[in-house]
Design a protein around this motif. Structure first.
Motif, PDB file in Angstrom:
ATOM      1  N   GLY A  68       0.827  -1.203   0.000  1.00 16.25           N
ATOM      2  CA  GLY A  68       0.000   0.000   0.000  1.00 16.25           C
ATOM      3  C   GLY A  68       0.856   1.246   0.000  1.00 16.25           C
ATOM      4  N   ILE A  69       0.521   2.215  -0.842  1.00 12.22           N
ATOM      5  CA  ILE A  69       1.261   3.477  -0.912  1.00 12.22           C
ATOM      6  C   ILE A  69       0.643   4.454   0.079  1.00 12.22           C
ATOM      7  CG2 ILE A  69       1.897   5.409  -2.402  1.00 12.22           C
ATOM      8  CD1 ILE A  69       1.667   3.428  -4.773  1.00 12.22           C
ATOM      9  N   ARG A  70       1.471   5.060   0.916  1.00 10.89           N
ATOM     10  CA  ARG A  70       0.981   5.979   1.941  1.00 10.89           C
ATOM     11  C   ARG A  70       1.309   7.422   1.546  1.00 10.89           C
ATOM     12  NH1 ARG A  70       0.474   2.331   6.319  1.00 10.89           N
ATOM     13  NH2 ARG A  70       0.040   0.340   5.272  1.00 10.89           N
ATOM     14  N   LEU A  71       0.274   8.243   1.410  1.00 11.40           N
ATOM     15  CA  LEU A  71       0.438   9.664   1.110  1.00 11.40           C
ATOM     16  C   LEU A  71       0.140  10.476   2.371  1.00 11.40           C
ATOM     17  CD1 LEU A  71      -1.439   9.815  -2.328  1.00 11.40           C
ATOM     18  CD2 LEU A  71       0.993   9.408  -1.932  1.00 11.40           C
ATOM     19  N   SER A 102       4.023  11.043  -9.044  1.00 13.38           N
ATOM     20  CA  SER A 102       3.029  11.332 -10.096  1.00 13.38           C
ATOM     21  C   SER A 102       1.792  10.458  -9.938  1.00 13.38           C
ATOM     22  CB  SER A 102       3.660  11.118 -11.481  1.00 13.38           C
ATOM     23  OG  SER A 102       4.627  12.106 -11.750  1.00 13.38           O
ATOM     24  N   TYR A 103       2.003   9.179  -9.621  1.00 15.80           N
ATOM     25  CA  TYR A 103       0.872   8.273  -9.421  1.00 15.80           C
ATOM     26  C   TYR A 103       0.019   8.735  -8.244  1.00 15.80           C
ATOM     27  CZ  TYR A 103      -1.615   3.893  -8.405  1.00 15.80           C
ATOM     28  OH  TYR A 103      -2.586   2.947  -8.142  1.00 15.80           O
ATOM     29  N   GLY A 104       0.690   9.113  -7.150  1.00  9.39           N
ATOM     30  CA  GLY A 104      -0.056   9.569  -5.978  1.00  9.39           C
ATOM     31  C   GLY A 104      -0.862  10.826  -6.268  1.00  9.39           C
ATOM     32  N   LEU A 105      -0.266  11.777  -6.991  1.00  6.63           N
ATOM     33  CA  LEU A 105      -0.984  13.008  -7.335  1.00  6.63           C
ATOM     34  C   LEU A 105      -2.171  12.707  -8.243  1.00  6.63           C
ATOM     35  CD1 LEU A 105       2.093  15.352  -7.970  1.00  6.63           C
ATOM     36  CD2 LEU A 105       0.522  15.445  -6.033  1.00  6.63           C
ATOM     37  N   TYR A 106      -1.949  11.819  -9.206  1.00  8.41           N
ATOM     38  CA  TYR A 106      -3.008  11.456 -10.160  1.00  8.41           C
ATOM     39  C   TYR A 106      -4.200  10.829  -9.431  1.00  8.41           C
ATOM     40  CZ  TYR A 106      -5.150   9.331 -14.330  1.00  8.41           C
ATOM     41  OH  TYR A 106      -6.023   8.955 -15.330  1.00  8.41           O
ATOM     42  N   VAL A 111      -2.964  17.403 -10.916  1.00  9.47           N
ATOM     43  CA  VAL A 111      -2.281  17.248 -12.204  1.00  9.47           C
ATOM     44  C   VAL A 111      -0.852  16.748 -11.977  1.00  9.47           C
ATOM     45  CG1 VAL A 111      -1.505  18.428 -14.284  1.00  9.47           C
ATOM     46  CG2 VAL A 111      -3.648  19.111 -13.181  1.00  9.47           C
ATOM     47  N   PRO A 112      -0.467  15.634 -12.588  1.00 13.09           N
ATOM     48  CA  PRO A 112       0.924  15.182 -12.467  1.00 13.09           C
ATOM     49  C   PRO A 112       1.864  16.211 -13.093  1.00 13.09           C
ATOM     50  CG  PRO A 112      -0.477  13.411 -13.284  1.00 13.09           C
ATOM     51  CD  PRO A 112      -1.294  14.671 -13.333  1.00 13.09           C
ATOM     52  N   PRO A 113       3.035  16.390 -12.518  1.00 11.77           N
ATOM     53  CA  PRO A 113       3.940  17.444 -13.008  1.00 11.77           C
ATOM     54  C   PRO A 113       4.749  17.015 -14.224  1.00 11.77           C
ATOM     55  CG  PRO A 113       4.920  16.332 -11.145  1.00 11.77           C
ATOM     56  CD  PRO A 113       3.554  15.724 -11.319  1.00 11.77           C
ATOM     57  N   HIS A 114       5.289  18.013 -14.931  1.00  9.40           N
ATOM     58  CA  HIS A 114       6.363  17.775 -15.888  1.00  9.40           C
ATOM     59  C   HIS A 114       7.630  17.539 -15.047  1.00  9.40           C
ATOM     60  CE1 HIS A 114       3.560  19.198 -18.853  1.00  9.40           C
ATOM     61  NE2 HIS A 114       4.461  19.212 -19.820  1.00  9.40           N
ATOM     62  N   ILE A 115       8.343  16.457 -15.324  1.00 10.20           N
ATOM     63  CA  ILE A 115       9.445  16.026 -14.458  1.00 10.20           C
ATOM     64  C   ILE A 115      10.777  16.149 -15.183  1.00 10.20           C
ATOM     65  CG2 ILE A 115      10.353  14.146 -13.053  1.00 10.20           C
ATOM     66  CD1 ILE A 115       7.479  12.913 -13.243  1.00 10.20           C
ATOM     67  N   VAL A 254       5.066   8.880   0.721  1.00 15.61           N
ATOM     68  CA  VAL A 254       5.259  10.159   0.043  1.00 15.61           C
ATOM     69  C   VAL A 254       4.608  11.226   0.922  1.00 15.61           C
ATOM     70  CG1 VAL A 254       4.815  11.530  -2.018  1.00 15.61           C
ATOM     71  CG2 VAL A 254       5.222   9.064  -2.234  1.00 15.61           C
ATOM     72  N   ALA A 255       5.443  12.095   1.496  1.00 15.54           N
ATOM     73  CA  ALA A 255       4.950  13.128   2.416  1.00 15.54           C
ATOM     74  C   ALA A 255       5.231  14.505   1.822  1.00 15.54           C
ATOM     75  CB  ALA A 255       5.612  12.994   3.785  1.00 15.54           C
ATOM     76  N   PHE A 256       4.174  15.271   1.603  1.00 18.71           N
ATOM     77  CA  PHE A 256       4.305  16.605   1.024  1.00 18.71           C
ATOM     78  C   PHE A 256       4.542  17.603   2.150  1.00 18.71           C
ATOM     79  CE2 PHE A 256       1.656  14.073  -1.824  1.00 18.71           C
ATOM     80  CZ  PHE A 256       2.369  14.190  -3.008  1.00 18.71           C
ATOM     81  N   GLY A 257       5.730  18.206   2.149  1.00 12.77           N
ATOM     82  CA  GLY A 257       6.100  19.126   3.207  1.00 12.77           C
ATOM     83  C   GLY A 257       5.398  20.469   3.086  1.00 12.77           C
ATOM     84  N   GLU A 258       5.691  21.341   4.042  1.00 12.60           N
ATOM     85  CA  GLU A 258       5.076  22.671   4.053  1.00 12.60           C
ATOM     86  C   GLU A 258       5.567  23.464   2.851  1.00 12.60           C
ATOM     87  OE1 GLU A 258       4.853  26.637   6.909  1.00 12.60           O
ATOM     88  OE2 GLU A 258       6.070  24.904   7.490  1.00 12.60           O
TER      89      GLU A 258
END
Length: 609
Positions: A68-71, A102-106, A111-115, A254-258
């Protein structure tokens, strides 16, 4: 094709094409063809249909290898995305990082980013597939490539100007030790310059912490740290990667910081940036880039996920033989979690859930820990490659306990310590830990930071107050003493590296200048020697970046002086480094000094003596 045409019409690209034409003495048509080929090499070819295909493929792959992917902190990210253009700046530990983000954002409807991906990934069939999923490709170096540099910068400016979310990895490459690498600032500088061309835009830089219960590339990292050549990415390597389906890799996090508001950083560094920009003064940009680079890495670490394997690795590796009685290990898990709950490293840190037993069982499943039955109670141990990889998982989270570990270390060889002496020593040593571990610590408020951690350790019974000005350790043999000792050992290899480096620098070059490259080489050679003699399995002993960071911090603290001689950097020690090196020795004990001095047997460096 529309974007490529826009890029080729940019004044900077047209100017670079004219320069190239004059130097190469080629026709304008051939130069334009060359520039178009470069733009085609770089540019993404985003296709929403491919995203749906990738969604199906990755959903199947991730179900096979992960539990399982944890966001984490997605709600805050959603709020930020409502009114700002997002630029993601993640940590980089695996090739799976960009796929997971990208998968988590989708899956969250973002919107998945340009990488920005290394050109090494542009091989068949992966290159084209990633390109249609939003990847654009960047060469390792722009040196001597004026036309390519102009094309790439213009391409980045175009996609940022159109409001596309963008992602790049500030470390530049994957960490082989689990620690964050010093950030490279080229892409960040281009992003800041693009924003300044259209300063009305609202842009947020998003730090992203990516962590793993078990790393897919673990075995190859161990080989590379020991000197094996990095294997180039290829279709053949992709076929071999199917072996990952034979193992379970736990959960990635995947943890999105401040988020960092770009205009706030500009105002923090230069309050008059708008008026200066209008007058053509861009001298403030380097300071802004430096500030954001450091701030991003600190916020990445502030969003760390302390998974079971990271916590258990910190504890188990604190035992000299990487083995510990199960009941003692469980006791230390409880104690470390209690420390982090009472005084969290940051508001964004995620702690492991469940009881100490559940945390240990979860770690054992992914880390390959061994359980040896014994009449007096089971023993948990790790050996071989599993033990080496434990250092990786420890290194990815050890910063959260760096402050209490530093304080605990002072009681390794002393029954009691003056609080004033403790504060003074921490003030001198913390800049090195802050720079290497990207600690979220205010050095201007060091006394308060130390006092808060002292209070936490006292509250947990790990330190005892003796009047107003003295701290004492618990009774030897008690559970509290075992926890304090384990806590102090978390940074043992780090302190050994600092001690070894300082003693070697004082020994040679000393106060006589020598080429920095030779100094760095000798530090690494001695570290490798110490690793062999001591039986240490710490990958940081083989990481050149860490020695460079230490030298840079010594220079910043005026303990090492650097000068330029004919384009080469030379260094010499300040007289105070001899005294300062004893600070590190005090954390390890006098026997360490003697053993390290015996190891200093390196060729004489070319100096100006």
């Amino acid at each position: 094709h529309e974007i490529i045409n826009l890029v080729l019409r940019r004044p900077a690209v047209r100017e670079a094409m004219q320069e190239e034409q004059a130097e190469e003495k080629l026709s304008a048509a051939k130069i334009e063809k060359k520039a178009r080929k470069m733009a085609d090499e770089v540019a993404a070819n985003f296709d929403s249909r491919i995203l749906r295909v990738l969604d199906l493929i990755l959903s199947w792959v991730f179900r096979k290898i992960f539990s399982g992917i944890r966001l984490h902190h997605v709600e805050r990210l959603n709020r930020t995305a409502n009114d700002r253009q997002l630029v993601y700046m993640p940590s980089h530990r695996s090739h799976l990082d960009y796929l997971l983000i990208s998968y988590g954002l989708y899956t969250q409807g973002l919107v998945p980013p340009h990488i920005a991906a290394g050109v090494n990934l542009n091989f068949w069939p992966v290159g084209g597939l990633l390109r249609r999923g939003g990847a654009f490709y960047i060469r390792r170096s722009f040196a001597g490539q004026k036309l390519y540099s102009a094309v790439f910068r213009s391409y980045l400016d175009v996609i940022l100007g159109r409001g596309y979310p963008v992602e790049f990895f500030p470390e530049g490459g994957r960490s082989r030790t689990g620690r964050l690498l010093p950030p490279k600032k080229g892409m960040l500088a281009m992003t800041v310059e693009s924003f300044l061309a259209q300063p009305a835009r609202k842009v947020a830089l998003v730090p992203v912490y990516v962590g793993y219960d078990k790393l897919v590339e673990g075995a190859s990292y161990v080989k590379e740290l020991r000197g094996a050549a990095k294997q180039s990415e290829s279709a053949g390597g992709l076929l071999k990667a199917t072996r990952i389906f034979k193992s379970s890799y736990g959960s990635p996090h995947v943890a999105f910081g401040e988020p960092i508001a770009l205009e706030d950083c500009l105002s923090h560094i230069e309050p008059e940036w708008r008026s200066k920009l209008q007058s053509g003064d861009e001298s403030f940009i380097p300071a802004v880039v430096d500030h954001i680079a450091q701030e991003n890495m600190e916020r990445v670490n502030s969003a760390a996920v302390i998974n079971p394997i990271g916590l258990v690795a910190m504890i188990l590796l604190s035992s000299p033989q990487r083995a510990m009685a199960e009941d003692e290990l469980l006791n230390q898990i409880d104690a470390f979690v209690a420390l982090l709950k009472r005084l969290p490293y940051s508001a964004d840190v995620t702690l492991p859930e469940g009881s100490a037993r559940e945390i240990l069982d979860a770690a054992a499943r992914t880390a390959g820990l061994s359980r040896i039955d014994h009449r007096w109670g089971p023993i948990i141990t790790a050996t071989g490659k599993e033990a080496v990889m434990l250092t990786y998982y420890r290194n990815s989270v050890m910063h959260v306990l760096a402050m209490p570990s530093l304080i605990a270390r002072f009681f390794r060889h002393s029954e009691q310590v003056s609080i004033d002496e403790l504060r003074e020593s921490c003030m001198q040593l913390l800049p090195f830990l802050k720079r290497e571990l990207f600690l979220r610590v205010d050095l201007n408020n060091c006394d308060d930071v130390v006092d808060r951690h002292i209070d936490n350790l006292v509250e947990q019974g790990l330190l005892l107050r003796r009047g107003e000005s003295v701290l004492a350790r618990p009774e030897v043999g008690s559970n509290a003493y075992a926890v304090l000792t384990g806590l102090g050992r978390i940074l043992r290899e780090t302190f050994e590296r600092y001690t070894m480096s300082s003693l070697l620098l004082v020994h040679e070059p000393g106060e006589t200048a020598a080429p920095r490259s030779a100094v760095e080489e000798n530090l690494i050679v001695m570290a490798q020697r110490l690793s062999i003699v001591s039986g240490r399995e710490a990958p940081e002993y083989f990481d050149k970046n860490l020695f460079r960071v230490y030298l840079d911090t010594l220079i910043a603290q005026n303990l090492l002086h650097e000068e330029n001689r004919d384009g080469e950097r030379w260094v010499r020690c300040d007289a105070r480094l001899q005294l300062f090196s004893q600070r590190w020795v005090a954390l390890l004990g006098p026997d360490v000094q003697q053993s390290m001095l015996q190891l200093i047997r390196q060729p004489t460096m070319n100096s100006d003596s």
